[in-house]
Design an enzyme around this catalytic site. Sequence first.
Site, mmCIF file in Angstrom:
data_model
loop_
_atom_site.group_PDB
_atom_site.id
_atom_site.type_symbol
_atom_site.label_atom_id
_atom_site.label_comp_id
_atom_site.label_asym_id
_atom_site.label_seq_id
_atom_site.Cartn_x
_atom_site.Cartn_y
_atom_site.Cartn_z
ATOM 1 N N TYR A 66 -3.541 15.003 -7.785
ATOM 2 C CA TYR A 66 -4.464 14.082 -7.156
ATOM 3 C C TYR A 66 -3.733 13.306 -6.055
ATOM 4 C CZ TYR A 66 -7.619 10.304 -6.226
ATOM 5 O OH TYR A 66 -8.437 9.423 -5.570
ATOM 6 N N GLU A 71 -4.764 -8.088 -2.540
ATOM 7 C CA GLU A 71 -4.950 -7.265 -1.347
ATOM 8 C C GLU A 71 -3.629 -6.947 -0.665
ATOM 9 O OE1 GLU A 71 -8.320 -6.988 0.404
ATOM 10 O OE2 GLU A 71 -9.251 -8.892 -0.133
ATOM 11 N N VAL A 125 -10.160 11.591 -3.561
ATOM 12 C CA VAL A 125 -11.395 10.814 -3.420
ATOM 13 C C VAL A 125 -11.188 9.857 -2.264
ATOM 14 C CG1 VAL A 125 -12.989 9.167 -4.482
ATOM 15 C CG2 VAL A 125 -11.901 10.925 -5.888
#
Length: 343
Positions: A223, A116, A174
């Site tokens: 992207y 993380e 996205v």
Amino acid sequence: MKKCLLFSSLCTVLLYLLNGWPKGSPTPSSLSDWSGSRNVTVLLWYWPFGRRVILKGDVCWDLYRIPRCRLVDQRSLLPTADVVVFHNKELVEGRQKLPSERPRPPGQRWAWLSLEAPACSGNLQQYANIFNMTVTYRRDADVTVPYGELVPKEGEGQMTEDVPLNKSFLVCWVVSNYRSQHKRSKVYQELNALVPVQVYGRWVKRPLPSRALLRRMAPCYFYLAFENSADSDYITEKLWRNAYQGGAVPVVMGPSLDDCKAVLPPNSFIHVDEFASVKDLATHLQRVAEDKKRYGEYFTWRQRWGVKLYTDWRERLCKICSQYDTLPAQKVYSDLEAWVSNT
Ligand SMILES: *[C@@H]1O[C@H](CO)[C@@H](O)[C@H](O)[C@H]1NC(C)=O
Ligand SMILES: *[C@@H]1O[C@H](CO)[C@@H](O)[C@H](O)[C@H]1NC(C)=O
């Protein structure tokens, strides 16, 4: 903290979905010669996110061709383990505890494992002087476990990959966890005012199941591989999978340009920091998309490199054995919090 929970649960789902994928062939680096050295026992104290995988046979050798690596999860093996691994999330959330009351055999190393970003790592002050090694995506970790990496293609020269020129969208993105205060959202808003951005994900109620994602990325020239935090080496599947594997050129934001240059080939990505303004970035994207030759140059690296995703905890844990012989004889993270926040 709430957004971290949300984010990591999304990651879990993604990792879970990816776990079923066929494994790539082992990389040459994992086939190092171990003759003469003894077995290394890596004990996983509990499974990340509580998702247990049954460890059967010689997992590291059978799956990844990493020799002499005994990956176990029985706590009774604590006295004999060379490395004991603790995944950060369950520790900081109090669902798991360190076996601090048990005697710690001399020479045993305790490893801190996390994928993380620092902002999602919780309070690590309590873990001063406990861990001997770190296992994270950072290049300066004792064992680096990135979200993805490039592996050289065998039979160089024979591989030609067609530049996918059948593109219908200039820019795609996205996004599920949209927060207008995020820096990446501001860049997106500014960019979207200049050029069309095709958005998918829960935020726009156009969710993409994992299976459909790559198909949706292929018709995109570019992207937006925008990470939700700007941390060293934090390059996630947004780049490795969505962009690289999807066949779109990543526009990167989050990790520094230098971090990207260290692990990604030139002419394989575009970094937001290379432009003085979002307007300059938009102009660049339009120009490149209109110029077949120039756009094609962003694909030449694919003749030599293949993309490998890391999605399985077993592979990350086996990697500890590949690095074991090069670990310093003695090391303690006296201030883990400082190391993680990179201060
Ligand atoms: C180009 O893309 C369109 C829409 O995505 C598809 O219908 C068409 O078959 C593609 N053509 C080629 C040559 O791949
Ligand atoms: C690991 O850390 C502990 C606790 O600080 C320390 O006592 C021990 O010597 C360290 N072991 C190694 C191999 O670095």
